[in-house]
Write an enzyme that holds these catalytic residues in place. Sequence first.
Site, PDB file in Angstrom:
ATOM      1  N   THR A 137       0.917  -1.375   0.007  1.00 43.62           N
ATOM      2  CA  THR A 137       0.065  -0.062  -0.108  1.00 43.62           C
ATOM      3  C   THR A 137       0.904   1.067  -0.127  1.00 43.62           C
ATOM      4  O   THR A 137       2.009   1.092   0.220  1.00 43.62           O
ATOM      5  CB  THR A 137      -0.800   0.116   1.310  1.00 43.62           C
ATOM      6  OG1 THR A 137      -0.068   0.037   2.419  1.00 43.62           O
ATOM      7  CG2 THR A 137      -1.935  -1.031   1.278  1.00 43.62           C
TER       8      THR A 137
ATOM      9  N   ILE B 145      -3.198   5.474   3.624  1.00 41.02           N
ATOM     10  CA  ILE B 145      -2.358   4.908   4.408  1.00 41.02           C
ATOM     11  C   ILE B 145      -2.424   3.312   4.605  1.00 41.02           C
ATOM     12  O   ILE B 145      -3.559   2.977   4.441  1.00 41.02           O
ATOM     13  CB  ILE B 145      -2.234   5.432   5.850  1.00 41.02           C
ATOM     14  CG1 ILE B 145      -3.574   5.456   6.497  1.00 41.02           C
ATOM     15  CG2 ILE B 145      -1.679   7.247   5.609  1.00 41.02           C
ATOM     16  CD1 ILE B 145      -3.648   6.313   7.936  1.00 41.02           C
ATOM     17  N   ASP B 146      -1.273   2.806   5.042  1.00 44.51           N
ATOM     18  CA  ASP B 146      -1.476   1.394   5.232  1.00 44.51           C
ATOM     19  C   ASP B 146      -2.409   0.963   6.169  1.00 44.51           C
ATOM     20  O   ASP B 146      -2.755   1.600   7.148  1.00 44.51           O
ATOM     21  CB  ASP B 146       0.015   0.822   5.854  1.00 44.51           C
ATOM     22  CG  ASP B 146       1.052   0.833   4.646  1.00 44.51           C
ATOM     23  OD1 ASP B 146       0.730   1.243   3.452  1.00 44.51           O
ATOM     24  OD2 ASP B 146       2.275   0.830   5.156  1.00 44.51           O
ATOM     25  N   LYS B 147      -2.789  -0.509   5.967  1.00 43.67           N
ATOM     26  CA  LYS B 147      -3.800  -1.125   7.081  1.00 43.67           C
ATOM     27  C   LYS B 147      -3.466  -0.786   8.537  1.00 43.67           C
ATOM     28  O   LYS B 147      -4.152  -0.370   9.357  1.00 43.67           O
ATOM     29  CB  LYS B 147      -3.821  -2.528   6.548  1.00 43.67           C
ATOM     30  CG  LYS B 147      -4.875  -3.370   7.637  1.00 43.67           C
ATOM     31  CD  LYS B 147      -4.803  -4.926   7.217  1.00 43.67           C
ATOM     32  CE  LYS B 147      -5.655  -5.502   8.302  1.00 43.67           C
ATOM     33  NZ  LYS B 147      -5.506  -7.092   7.976  1.00 43.67           N
TER      34      LYS B 147
END
Length: 345
Positions: free
Chosen positions: A10, A156-158
């Site tokens: 991501t 933004i990332d998980k």
Amino acid sequence: MADYEEQDITAEDSDELYEHHRIVVDKGQALLRIDKFLMDRLANVTRNKLQEAIRAESVQVNDKPVKVSYKVKPLDVITITLAEPPRDTDIVPENIPLTIVYEDEELLLVNKQAGMVVHPAYNNWTGTLVNALTYYLQNLPTARNGEGRPGLVHRIDKDTSGLLVIAKTEYAMAFLAKQFYNHTIERTYYALVWGIPKSDSGTITGHVGRSAKDRKVMTVYPDGSYGKHAVTHYKVLRRFKYVSLVQCNLETGRTHQIRAHMKYIGHPLFSDATYGGDKIVYGTPNGSYKAFVDNAMKLMPRQALHAKSLGFIHPVTKQELHFNSDLPEDFTAVLEKWELYENEA
């Protein structure tokens, strides 16, 4: 386009604009206003929506923005680019609680919790931020006639927590996307990293691209032979015995940029399994210290990264806006644990 999301990799932020349409005008085309021309060729789009996109420079002719009054000519190349990738599936609205920091008619800011995927993708079609936004926005004016959709400008990332700005109108989406693309957005992250950086502050420059060994991991290519130009500025806020709290400001927003850059300089993020931070990097990995680190990672079983602040120009008022968020509970708990360990050592 499905491989950009959390199940693969991501973007902490995205400087990318995605091409949704590309039209080459026929040789025999008569002169015609661009909004009328596109109305005849694009399905499910209103003239007003097209005009807003043209004004926001999301529509370009031969790689240059044009006015609404522009008349297309034979062999013109028309492209329509937006901040989010073209969708390959319908998004199901879901009533998921959101922490909304700010909202007006043009945009809203969300403080995303760790563990929430931003955009539906392979193995994550439900329970995402976009599913929640689709539900939340469905009763607003921007959703009339089935045209509403959450304007995801960046991601933004998980397992990264923190602030995200979402556009509620087509114009706001294009205006904000341009700021990201032009690197004029102020983005501050807090990261807990392994080790003690030698300098109080510094700049990491190095192309970031997919690893040839593992496509889920991003690697730094300092010679620029592969990947995309990436710049991260950092400042050490607090030094503990074996870890440091660092502020990172993104000049560019490449996929996993902070995580890859910090690993590159020998300071991977604490508890970041993807980049080697889920094991003891500094200190002797045994005895009571190992037990302490294991307990700390149980408190925060994710990369120690939080999108703390965002600054940008409002699409309509043109005012400079700046928003700040508190560190989440797991991040605070780990910092307190390291402080206690240092005081007892």
